[in-house]
Design a protein around this motif. Structure first.
Motif, PDB file in Angstrom:
ATOM      1  N   MET A   1       0.825  -1.184   0.000  1.00 19.16           N
ATOM      2  CA  MET A   1       0.000   0.000   0.000  1.00 19.16           C
ATOM      3  C   MET A   1       0.874   1.255   0.000  1.00 19.16           C
ATOM      4  N   SER A   2       2.169   1.070  -0.010  1.00 16.03           N
ATOM      5  CA  SER A   2       3.093   2.187   0.063  1.00 16.03           C
ATOM      6  C   SER A   2       3.089   2.998  -1.227  1.00 16.03           C
ATOM      7  N   GLY A   3       3.324   4.302  -1.105  1.00 12.73           N
ATOM      8  CA  GLY A   3       3.457   5.148  -2.280  1.00 12.73           C
ATOM      9  C   GLY A   3       2.159   5.720  -2.806  1.00 12.73           C
ATOM     10  N   ILE A   4       1.167   5.877  -1.961  1.00 10.81           N
ATOM     11  CA  ILE A   4      -0.106   6.427  -2.401  1.00 10.81           C
ATOM     12  C   ILE A   4       0.049   7.921  -2.706  1.00 10.81           C
ATOM     13  N   ILE A   5       0.806   8.622  -1.870  1.00  4.55           N
ATOM     14  CA  ILE A   5       1.026  10.057  -2.041  1.00  4.55           C
ATOM     15  C   ILE A   5       2.304  10.265  -2.845  1.00  4.55           C
ATOM     16  N   SER A   6       2.207  11.058  -3.894  1.00  3.01           N
ATOM     17  CA  SER A   6       3.385  11.349  -4.714  1.00  3.01           C
ATOM     18  C   SER A   6       3.936  12.724  -4.355  1.00  3.01           C
ATOM     19  N   ASN A  22      11.251  23.144  -0.023  1.00  8.44           N
ATOM     20  CA  ASN A  22      12.325  22.785  -0.949  1.00  8.44           C
ATOM     21  C   ASN A  22      12.207  21.303  -1.282  1.00  8.44           C
ATOM     22  N   ASP A  23      13.036  20.822  -2.201  1.00  2.32           N
ATOM     23  CA  ASP A  23      12.954  19.421  -2.657  1.00  2.32           C
ATOM     24  C   ASP A  23      13.156  18.429  -1.520  1.00  2.32           C
ATOM     25  N   GLU A  24      14.056  18.760  -0.602  1.00  2.00           N
ATOM     26  CA  GLU A  24      14.321  17.858   0.534  1.00  2.00           C
ATOM     27  C   GLU A  24      13.077  17.738   1.426  1.00  2.00           C
ATOM     28  N   GLU A  25      12.409  18.853   1.676  1.00  2.00           N
ATOM     29  CA  GLU A  25      11.208  18.842   2.511  1.00  2.00           C
ATOM     30  C   GLU A  25      10.062  18.110   1.818  1.00  2.00           C
ATOM     31  N   ILE A  26       9.924  18.297   0.519  1.00  2.00           N
ATOM     32  CA  ILE A  26       8.876  17.586  -0.229  1.00  2.00           C
ATOM     33  C   ILE A  26       9.106  16.089  -0.153  1.00  2.00           C
ATOM     34  N   GLU A  27      10.352  15.672  -0.278  1.00  2.00           N
ATOM     35  CA  GLU A  27      10.704  14.249  -0.167  1.00  2.00           C
ATOM     36  C   GLU A  27      10.350  13.725   1.223  1.00  2.00           C
ATOM     37  N   PHE A  29       8.139  14.995   3.466  1.00  2.00           N
ATOM     38  CA  PHE A  29       6.698  14.965   3.712  1.00  2.00           C
ATOM     39  C   PHE A  29       6.003  13.878   2.898  1.00  2.00           C
ATOM     40  N   THR A  30       6.510  13.589   1.716  1.00  2.00           N
ATOM     41  CA  THR A  30       5.943  12.500   0.918  1.00  2.00           C
ATOM     42  C   THR A  30       6.076  11.189   1.680  1.00  2.00           C
ATOM     43  N   GLY A  31       7.258  10.941   2.225  1.00  2.00           N
ATOM     44  CA  GLY A  31       7.475   9.725   3.008  1.00  2.00           C
ATOM     45  C   GLY A  31       6.623   9.669   4.260  1.00  2.00           C
ATOM     46  N   GLU A  32       6.544  10.794   4.970  1.00  2.00           N
ATOM     47  CA  GLU A  32       5.773  10.821   6.216  1.00  2.00           C
ATOM     48  C   GLU A  32       4.280  10.620   5.962  1.00  2.00           C
ATOM     49  N   LEU A  33       3.747  11.269   4.933  1.00  2.00           N
ATOM     50  CA  LEU A  33       2.323  11.097   4.626  1.00  2.00           C
ATOM     51  C   LEU A  33       2.029   9.665   4.202  1.00  2.00           C
ATOM     52  N   ASN A  34       2.925   9.048   3.453  1.00  2.00           N
ATOM     53  CA  ASN A  34       2.721   7.658   3.065  1.00  2.00           C
ATOM     54  C   ASN A  34       2.782   6.721   4.262  1.00  2.00           C
ATOM     55  N   LYS A  35       3.648   7.011   5.230  1.00  2.00           N
ATOM     56  CA  LYS A  35       3.700   6.200   6.459  1.00  2.00           C
ATOM     57  C   LYS A  35       2.383   6.310   7.229  1.00  2.00           C
ATOM     58  N   ILE A  36       1.843   7.510   7.289  1.00  2.00           N
ATOM     59  CA  ILE A  36       0.565   7.715   7.987  1.00  2.00           C
ATOM     60  C   ILE A  36      -0.543   6.918   7.305  1.00  2.00           C
ATOM     61  N   LEU A  37      -0.592   6.996   5.970  1.00  2.00           N
ATOM     62  CA  LEU A  37      -1.630   6.258   5.240  1.00  2.00           C
ATOM     63  C   LEU A  37      -1.446   4.744   5.355  1.00  2.00           C
ATOM     64  N   ASP A  38      -0.190   4.276   5.389  1.00  2.00           N
ATOM     65  CA  ASP A  38       0.064   2.848   5.603  1.00  2.00           C
ATOM     66  C   ASP A  38      -0.479   2.399   6.954  1.00  2.00           C
ATOM     67  N   TYR A  39      -0.269   3.219   7.982  1.00  2.00           N
ATOM     68  CA  TYR A  39      -0.751   2.878   9.316  1.00  2.00           C
ATOM     69  C   TYR A  39      -2.273   2.862   9.350  1.00  2.00           C
ATOM     70  N   ILE A  40      -2.905   3.823   8.703  1.00  2.00           N
ATOM     71  CA  ILE A  40      -4.364   3.848   8.640  1.00  2.00           C
ATOM     72  C   ILE A  40      -4.873   2.597   7.935  1.00  2.00           C
ATOM     73  N   HIS A  41      -4.172   2.172   6.887  1.00  2.00           N
ATOM     74  CA  HIS A  41      -4.567   0.946   6.182  1.00  2.00           C
ATOM     75  C   HIS A  41      -4.487  -0.257   7.119  1.00  2.00           C
ATOM     76  N   LYS A  42      -3.444  -0.320   7.946  1.00  2.00           N
ATOM     77  CA  LYS A  42      -3.318  -1.413   8.920  1.00  2.00           C
ATOM     78  C   LYS A  42      -4.481  -1.384   9.909  1.00  2.00           C
ATOM     79  N   LEU A  43      -4.850  -0.186  10.359  1.00  2.00           N
ATOM     80  CA  LEU A  43      -5.970  -0.077  11.300  1.00  2.00           C
ATOM     81  C   LEU A  43      -7.274  -0.526  10.659  1.00  2.00           C
ATOM     82  N   ASN A  44      -7.445  -0.246   9.372  1.00  2.00           N
ATOM     83  CA  ASN A  44      -8.664  -0.651   8.671  1.00  2.00           C
ATOM     84  C   ASN A  44      -8.775  -2.167   8.539  1.00  2.00           C
TER      85      ASN A  44
END
Length: 98
Positions: A1-6, A22-27, A29-44
């Motif tokens: 389920m990883s990589g939902i947020i681009s 900047n590019d580093e921050e976008i990278e 936040f992309t990882g952090e948002l995907n981790k959050i969504l992965d965890y929500i998927h586990k809870l579901n």
């Protein structure tokens, strides 16, 4: 389920929120948002069929005290320590100039 947020999604969300990253921050936040969504998927995936919905984890009730009519201050008592008073009211500096 990883990589939902681009990265493009993060850039779009940042633009909507009027944020600049900047590019580093976008990278990051992309990882952090995907981790959050992965965890929500586990809870579901959890079976919650036998779990009763609750609004609070503890069974608590209203803890407010009853309203009681009590004697209040007289106008003179309330204004006793006022630095300035006029016509039975607190006198304060004008805040709206007319």
């Amino acid at each position: 389920m990883s990589g939902i947020i681009s990265k493009k999604d993060v850039q779009h969300i940042a633009k909507l929120a009027r944020l600049t990253f900047n590019d580093e921050e976008i990278e990051k936040f992309t990882g952090e948002l995907n981790k959050i969504l992965d965890y929500i998927h586990k809870l579901n995936e959890l079976n919650t069929d036998d779990v009763e919905p609750t609004s609070h984890v503890l069974d608590i009730t209203n803890v407010f005290r009853d309203d009681e009519v009590k004697k209040s201050l007289t106008n003179e008592e309330a204004l006793k320590n006022a630095p300035e008073k006029e016509y039975g009211h607190f006198k304060v500096p004008r805040v709206i100039e007319g």
